[in-house]
Design a protein around this motif. Sequence first.
Motif, short mmCIF file in Angstrom:
data_model
loop_
_atom_site.label_atom_id
_atom_site.label_comp_id
_atom_site.label_asym_id
_atom_site.label_seq_id
_atom_site.Cartn_x
_atom_site.Cartn_y
_atom_site.Cartn_z
N LEU A 68 -2.36 4.16 -3.80
CA LEU A 68 -2.86 5.04 -2.74
C LEU A 68 -2.82 4.35 -1.38
CD1 LEU A 68 -5.99 6.55 -4.57
CD2 LEU A 68 -3.77 7.65 -4.22
N LEU A 69 -3.13 3.05 -1.37
CA LEU A 69 -3.09 2.28 -0.14
C LEU A 69 -1.67 2.19 0.40
CD1 LEU A 69 -4.20 0.39 2.03
CD2 LEU A 69 -4.20 -1.45 0.34
N LYS A 70 -0.72 1.96 -0.48
CA LYS A 70 0.68 1.86 -0.03
C LYS A 70 1.17 3.20 0.51
CE LYS A 70 2.66 0.03 -3.70
NZ LYS A 70 3.76 -0.60 -4.50
N ARG A 71 0.65 4.30 -0.03
CA ARG A 71 1.04 5.61 0.50
C ARG A 71 0.57 5.75 1.95
NH1 ARG A 71 2.43 10.89 -1.25
NH2 ARG A 71 1.93 12.37 0.41
N VAL A 72 -0.65 5.30 2.24
CA VAL A 72 -1.16 5.37 3.61
C VAL A 72 -0.28 4.52 4.54
CG1 VAL A 72 -3.12 4.87 5.12
CG2 VAL A 72 -3.51 5.79 2.84
N LEU A 73 0.13 3.35 4.07
CA LEU A 73 0.99 2.49 4.88
C LEU A 73 2.35 3.15 5.14
CD1 LEU A 73 0.27 -1.01 3.27
CD2 LEU A 73 -0.65 -0.07 5.40
N ARG A 74 2.85 3.89 4.15
CA ARG A 74 4.12 4.60 4.35
C ARG A 74 3.97 5.71 5.37
NH1 ARG A 74 6.50 6.02 -1.51
NH2 ARG A 74 8.19 6.85 -0.19
N TYR A 75 2.81 6.35 5.41
CA TYR A 75 2.56 7.36 6.43
C TYR A 75 2.46 6.71 7.82
CZ TYR A 75 -0.08 10.61 9.35
OH TYR A 75 -0.50 11.41 10.40
N VAL A 76 1.76 5.58 7.89
CA VAL A 76 1.63 4.87 9.17
C VAL A 76 3.01 4.42 9.66
CG1 VAL A 76 0.70 2.79 10.27
CG2 VAL A 76 -0.73 4.13 8.72
N LYS A 77 3.86 4.01 8.73
CA LYS A 77 5.21 3.57 9.10
C LYS A 77 5.96 4.67 9.87
CE LYS A 77 9.18 1.23 8.81
NZ LYS A 77 10.16 2.23 9.21
N GLY A 78 5.78 5.92 9.45
CA GLY A 78 6.48 7.02 10.11
C GLY A 78 5.79 7.57 11.33
#
Length: 250
Positions: A68-78
């Motif tokens: 779940l944390l990595k998903r948030v980071l992927r959103y922040v990346k975009g």
Amino acid sequence: MSECKPLATPAAVTQSATPSTDEFENPTQYRRLVGALQYLTITRPDLSYAVNRLCQFMHMPTDEHWGLLKRVLRYVKGTQGYGLCITPSSSTDIHAYSDSDWAECPIDRKSTSGYAVYLGTNLVSWLSRKQRTVARSSIEAEYKGLADVSAEVTWIVSLLRELGLHSGKSATLWCDNLGATYLAANPVFHARTKHVEIDYHFVRDKVASGDFVVSFVCTKDQIADVFTKPLPAPRFQALRDKLNVVSQPP
């Protein structure tokens, strides 16, 4: 994860049918990253719900929570160029949106509340938080959410009065639950709300004194929806725009 594929939302609408219970091998790294994301929410209210959920598992994160944390980071990346936009406003009226997702947590069945407070056209305060007690009905969950935003608006009004900037108009609180709006205006305790703690009922005092006006807003126009649950990408992006979180020029 600097080269990861971006995602359109920070939280998935669907949950895993068989969530992992294996303890994450590096909880310190998990806590460090969640702490950094907490700092980011100061200017990124669109991350509030996802980060609040991650914070609830700081003591013992699992592999699922790491995902779940990595998903948030992927959103922040975009959305690295996005931030909270503050613009001049001719109005100093206060209006706030309050919402709750009843019994959302599958672990303890506590509800999640969220609110967004606007001064004129600018978002000045927001919150996504799990409620302290279990609500026995959706009305109770929404009413507790109203109590939270009432306390915040009371403080903002007090601050504006000290600065000599308060317009003198009653603050408008928008809620998408008719039962909660009726309860805020009705001085009679209904049978199904007798168990609600007394401290939540100061909302009624504020309404009776004319400080607040509690009004109904349909769910599709409920901005605080983004603070209480995962949303599909089109809905999430529409509410993100209403929070004034926009792409900033380089």
